[in-house]
Design an enzyme around this catalytic site. Structure first.
Site, PDB file in Angstrom:
ATOM      1  N   ARG A   4     -54.408  -6.737 -67.267  1.00  0.00           N
ATOM      2  CA  ARG A   4     -53.379  -5.876 -66.667  1.00  0.00           C
ATOM      3  C   ARG A   4     -53.282  -6.136 -65.152  1.00  0.00           C
ATOM      4  O   ARG A   4     -52.208  -6.009 -64.567  1.00  0.00           O
ATOM      5  CB  ARG A   4     -53.675  -4.405 -66.954  1.00  0.00           C
ATOM      6  CG  ARG A   4     -53.437  -4.046 -68.422  1.00  0.00           C
ATOM      7  CD  ARG A   4     -53.818  -2.607 -68.737  1.00  0.00           C
ATOM      8  NE  ARG A   4     -53.110  -1.592 -67.991  1.00  0.00           N
ATOM      9  CZ  ARG A   4     -51.886  -1.156 -68.254  1.00  0.00           C
ATOM     10  NH1 ARG A   4     -51.221  -1.656 -69.279  1.00  0.00           N
ATOM     11  NH2 ARG A   4     -51.316  -0.219 -67.518  1.00  0.00           N
ATOM     12  N   PRO A  16     -49.043  -1.286 -64.504  1.00  0.00           N
ATOM     13  CA  PRO A  16     -48.464  -2.568 -64.106  1.00  0.00           C
ATOM     14  C   PRO A  16     -47.875  -2.608 -62.697  1.00  0.00           C
ATOM     15  O   PRO A  16     -47.441  -3.659 -62.259  1.00  0.00           O
ATOM     16  CB  PRO A  16     -47.357  -2.762 -65.151  1.00  0.00           C
ATOM     17  CG  PRO A  16     -46.941  -1.375 -65.522  1.00  0.00           C
ATOM     18  CD  PRO A  16     -48.185  -0.538 -65.453  1.00  0.00           C
ATOM     19  N   GLY A  17     -47.828  -1.473 -61.992  1.00  0.00           N
ATOM     20  CA  GLY A  17     -47.405  -1.579 -60.600  1.00  0.00           C
ATOM     21  C   GLY A  17     -46.281  -0.652 -60.164  1.00  0.00           C
ATOM     22  O   GLY A  17     -45.757  -0.813 -59.066  1.00  0.00           O
ATOM     23  N   ALA A  75     -55.584   3.050 -59.840  1.00  0.00           N
ATOM     24  CA  ALA A  75     -55.332   2.676 -61.245  1.00  0.00           C
ATOM     25  C   ALA A  75     -53.889   2.171 -61.298  1.00  0.00           C
ATOM     26  O   ALA A  75     -52.974   2.901 -61.650  1.00  0.00           O
ATOM     27  CB  ALA A  75     -55.545   3.875 -62.161  1.00  0.00           C
ATOM     28  N   CYS A 105     -49.147  11.231 -66.910  1.00  0.00           N
ATOM     29  CA  CYS A 105     -47.903  11.377 -67.663  1.00  0.00           C
ATOM     30  C   CYS A 105     -48.210  12.152 -68.950  1.00  0.00           C
ATOM     31  O   CYS A 105     -47.690  11.837 -70.002  1.00  0.00           O
ATOM     32  CB  CYS A 105     -47.256  10.028 -67.949  1.00  0.00           C
ATOM     33  SG  CYS A 105     -48.264   8.957 -68.985  1.00  0.00           S
TER      34      CYS A 105
HETATM   35  N1  SAM Z   1     -50.058   3.484 -61.799  1.00  0.00           N
HETATM   36  C1  SAM Z   1     -49.553   2.599 -62.811  1.00  0.00           C
HETATM   37  C2  SAM Z   1     -48.068   2.398 -62.606  1.00  0.00           C
HETATM   38  O1  SAM Z   1     -47.429   3.246 -61.979  1.00  0.00           O
HETATM   39  O2  SAM Z   1     -47.537   1.375 -63.040  1.00  0.00           O
HETATM   40  C3  SAM Z   1     -49.858   3.105 -64.188  1.00  0.00           C
HETATM   41  C4  SAM Z   1     -51.325   3.358 -64.384  1.00  0.00           C
HETATM   42  S1  SAM Z   1     -51.789   3.859 -65.987  1.00  0.00           S
HETATM   43  C5  SAM Z   1     -51.248   5.482 -66.053  1.00  0.00           C
HETATM   44  C6  SAM Z   1     -53.507   4.036 -65.807  1.00  0.00           C
HETATM   45  C7  SAM Z   1     -54.281   2.757 -65.568  1.00  0.00           C
HETATM   46  O3  SAM Z   1     -55.658   3.088 -65.499  1.00  0.00           O
HETATM   47  C8  SAM Z   1     -54.148   1.726 -66.671  1.00  0.00           C
HETATM   48  O4  SAM Z   1     -53.639   0.529 -66.146  1.00  0.00           O
HETATM   49  C9  SAM Z   1     -55.564   1.535 -67.185  1.00  0.00           C
HETATM   50  O5  SAM Z   1     -55.875   0.196 -67.500  1.00  0.00           O
HETATM   51  C10 SAM Z   1     -56.409   2.027 -66.031  1.00  0.00           C
HETATM   52  N2  SAM Z   1     -57.754   2.507 -66.434  1.00  0.00           N
HETATM   53  C11 SAM Z   1     -58.258   2.673 -67.674  1.00  0.00           C
HETATM   54  N3  SAM Z   1     -59.520   3.082 -67.621  1.00  0.00           N
HETATM   55  C12 SAM Z   1     -59.850   3.202 -66.327  1.00  0.00           C
HETATM   56  C13 SAM Z   1     -61.028   3.572 -65.631  1.00  0.00           C
HETATM   57  N4  SAM Z   1     -62.117   3.960 -66.256  1.00  0.00           N
HETATM   58  N5  SAM Z   1     -60.990   3.541 -64.292  1.00  0.00           N
HETATM   59  C14 SAM Z   1     -59.876   3.168 -63.635  1.00  0.00           C
HETATM   60  N6  SAM Z   1     -58.740   2.821 -64.239  1.00  0.00           N
HETATM   61  C15 SAM Z   1     -58.720   2.833 -65.555  1.00  0.00           C
END
Ligand code: SAM
Length: 461
Positions: free
Chosen positions: A144, A118-119, A115, A237
């Site tokens: 995204r 943005p990176g 997941a 988070c």
């Molecule tokens: N790891 C990233 C970073 O450090 O920049 C932040 C990730 S954020 C906490 C979680 C991500 O999970 C989001 O970008 C979101 O779009 C994605 N997400 C949402 N629903 C999801 C799903 N069902 N399965 C996998 N990813 C999902």
């Protein structure tokens, strides 16, 4: 003040966890949010001096749990500095830096960031892997995923693929394929309240339940993709137990071969950061040597042949690179999307299978090296970002505080000596920024329009 708007049910759950410390936690909302950046160690050789300059210029102080991480304070704006455009660092909330440190990916491993947009974690993982091995960065939402791909490009990461798929689709393709997995799960974001008070209005006990159910689903797929003997970090988070300890306990209860190595919380009133939960999990057993299970089962076996057009493109690019990039070794499996040539890390073909990409959304199939225009090569911006300056035949270096650099970042052409001719790597204090093409004393600007300075872009995580 933010604290007055904190939902009662939220503060109640915090009170149950923190007891007498609750007041100190509440008070943390009246202090400014912490801000950080993490240096990109892929740039540490050409960027050593620039790193020192940035530390002094932005008055950076070290983040205790991340050797490449630093705090900065207002009014410093490192996200607006040319070193940011050059990928010298990534703006990242300091607590979030704990996750990749705990995962500790090693050069040469096969790693999945499930997941990833943005990176923040992906760029940290790539930095720790020193650009060696294979990193698959996935983001389910295509918009995204584009931002993720831009950040991977800005930081000059060559050994990563960016894909955009639901976890279930990936686990069908990549069973037991990864040595390490990062699952930075979508969560209710309680640790974002100070940074982004709008997040408070999205919070509710029902939202927490929904997030926990979604995290549980994603964890099943992460499990399927982890090699025996592999390890995984689950992070959020958010603070509540449902999405953290309770999710981990349920996972341990469901899979006898998973052990919890370590789990910890960073609280905003105890450590300088917005807060994070991180758990390191290990799958018992030992990986069989050789290709991954996905490859052994013969999935996608038709995809291993490289189409003639991609072979021809590679030949054309290699010829161009031999003359224009004398210090660069062209390696990777050629993949064409329209007129764009990508070099997919060879580890993908050797450890997984090219056919596994069939039908998958792949915003970035490795390093984008060139656009093929009729019979000529136009080098891609991503290639410039992944180079070391000494690999290019021609470099035009600019000082960070020069007017010339400001003009170049606005997209203007520059005056250069008349004997400079052809594709030229433009750099700031030795850090590549993009391509210019020199002829008759002019350096034509090839910085992608979207990166020109009047257009901001968000890279914070
Ligand atoms: N790891 C990233 C970073 O450090 O920049 C932040 C990730 S954020 C906490 C979680 C991500 O999970 C989001 O970008 C979101 O779009 C994605 N997400 C949402 N629903 C999801 C799903 N069902 N399965 C996998 N990813 C999902």
């Amino acid at each position: 003040m933010t604290e007055q708007r904190l939902p009662a049910a939220y503060m109640e759950s915090i009170g149950e966890m923190l007891g007498q410390e609750t007041e100190a936690f509440r008070e943390s909302y009246s202090t400014p949010r912490t801000q950080g950046l993490r240096f990109n160690m892929l740039k540490s050789v050409p960027g050593r001096r620039a790193i020192e300059q940035a530390i002094a210029h932005f008055a950076l102080t070290p983040v205790p749990w991340c050797p490449s991480g630093y705090y900065y304070e207002e009014p410093a704006r490192p996200g607006r500095h040319p070193y940011h455009t050059a990928g010298l660092y990534y703006i990242q909330e300091p607590s979030a830096m704990s996750a990749a440190e705990l995962l500790s990916p090693q050069p040469g491993e096969t790693v999945l960031d499930l997941a990833a947009a943005p990176g923040g974690k992906t760029t940290h993982i790539a930095s720790l892997m020193q650009g060696q091995g294979l990193l698959v960065s996935n983001e389910i939402h295509p918009e995204r995923a584009k931002i993720l791909a831009e950040n991977v490009e800005r930081l000059g990461i060559a050994h990563a693929l960016v894909v955009s798929a639901a976890p279930g689709e990936l686990s069908r393709r990549f069973p037991e394929a990864f040595d390490k997995i990062m699952l930075d799960a979508p969560c209710s974001g309680e640790g974002m309240f100070r940074k982004d008070p709008a997040a408070i209005s999205e919070w509710s006990p029902a939202h927490v339940e929904m997030c926990a159910a979604r995290q549980w689903d994603i964890l099943q797929d992460a499990y399927l993709m982890l090699k025996p003997g592999g390890s995984m970090v689950y992070s959020t988070c958010t603070f509540n137990r449902k999405e953290n300890e309770e999710t981990i306990a349920r996972f341990l209860g469901a899979y006898a071969d998973i052990e919890l190595v370590e789990q910890k919380r960073l609280w905003p009133h105890r450590a300088k950061g917005e807060g994070h939960f991180v758990a390191l999990l290990r799958k018992a057993g030992q990986d069989e040597p050789g290709p991954s299970r996905g490859k052994r089962s013969g999935r996608g076996k038709d995809g291993q042949n490289i189409p003639a057009a991609a072979r021809d493109a590679l030949k054309q690019f290699s010829g161009w690179a031999a003359a224009e990039l004398p210090g660069y070794r062209t390696e990777g499996v050629p993949v064409m999307f329209g007129e764009s040539l990508y070099l997919l890390p060879e580890a993908f073909r050797d450890r997984l299978h090219l056919g596994l990409l069939d039908g998958l959304k792949v915003p970035r199939a490795g390093l984008h090296v060139a656009h093929l225009k009729k019979n000529r090569i136009e080098p891609a911006h991503a290639l410039a970002m992944a180079l070391q300056p000494e690999q290019a035949a021609r470099v035009h270096d600019l000082a960070a505080d020069s007017l010339e650099l400001a003009a170049w970042l606005r997209g203007e052409s520059l005056q250069v000596p008349a004997d400079l001719h052809g594709w030229t790597l433009v750099s700031v204090d030795g850090l590549p920024l993009g391509w210019g093409k020199a002829s008759s004393g002019q350096l034509k600007n090839h910085l992608p329009k979207g990166l020109r300075i009047h257009k901001g872009y968000s890279s914070e995580a």
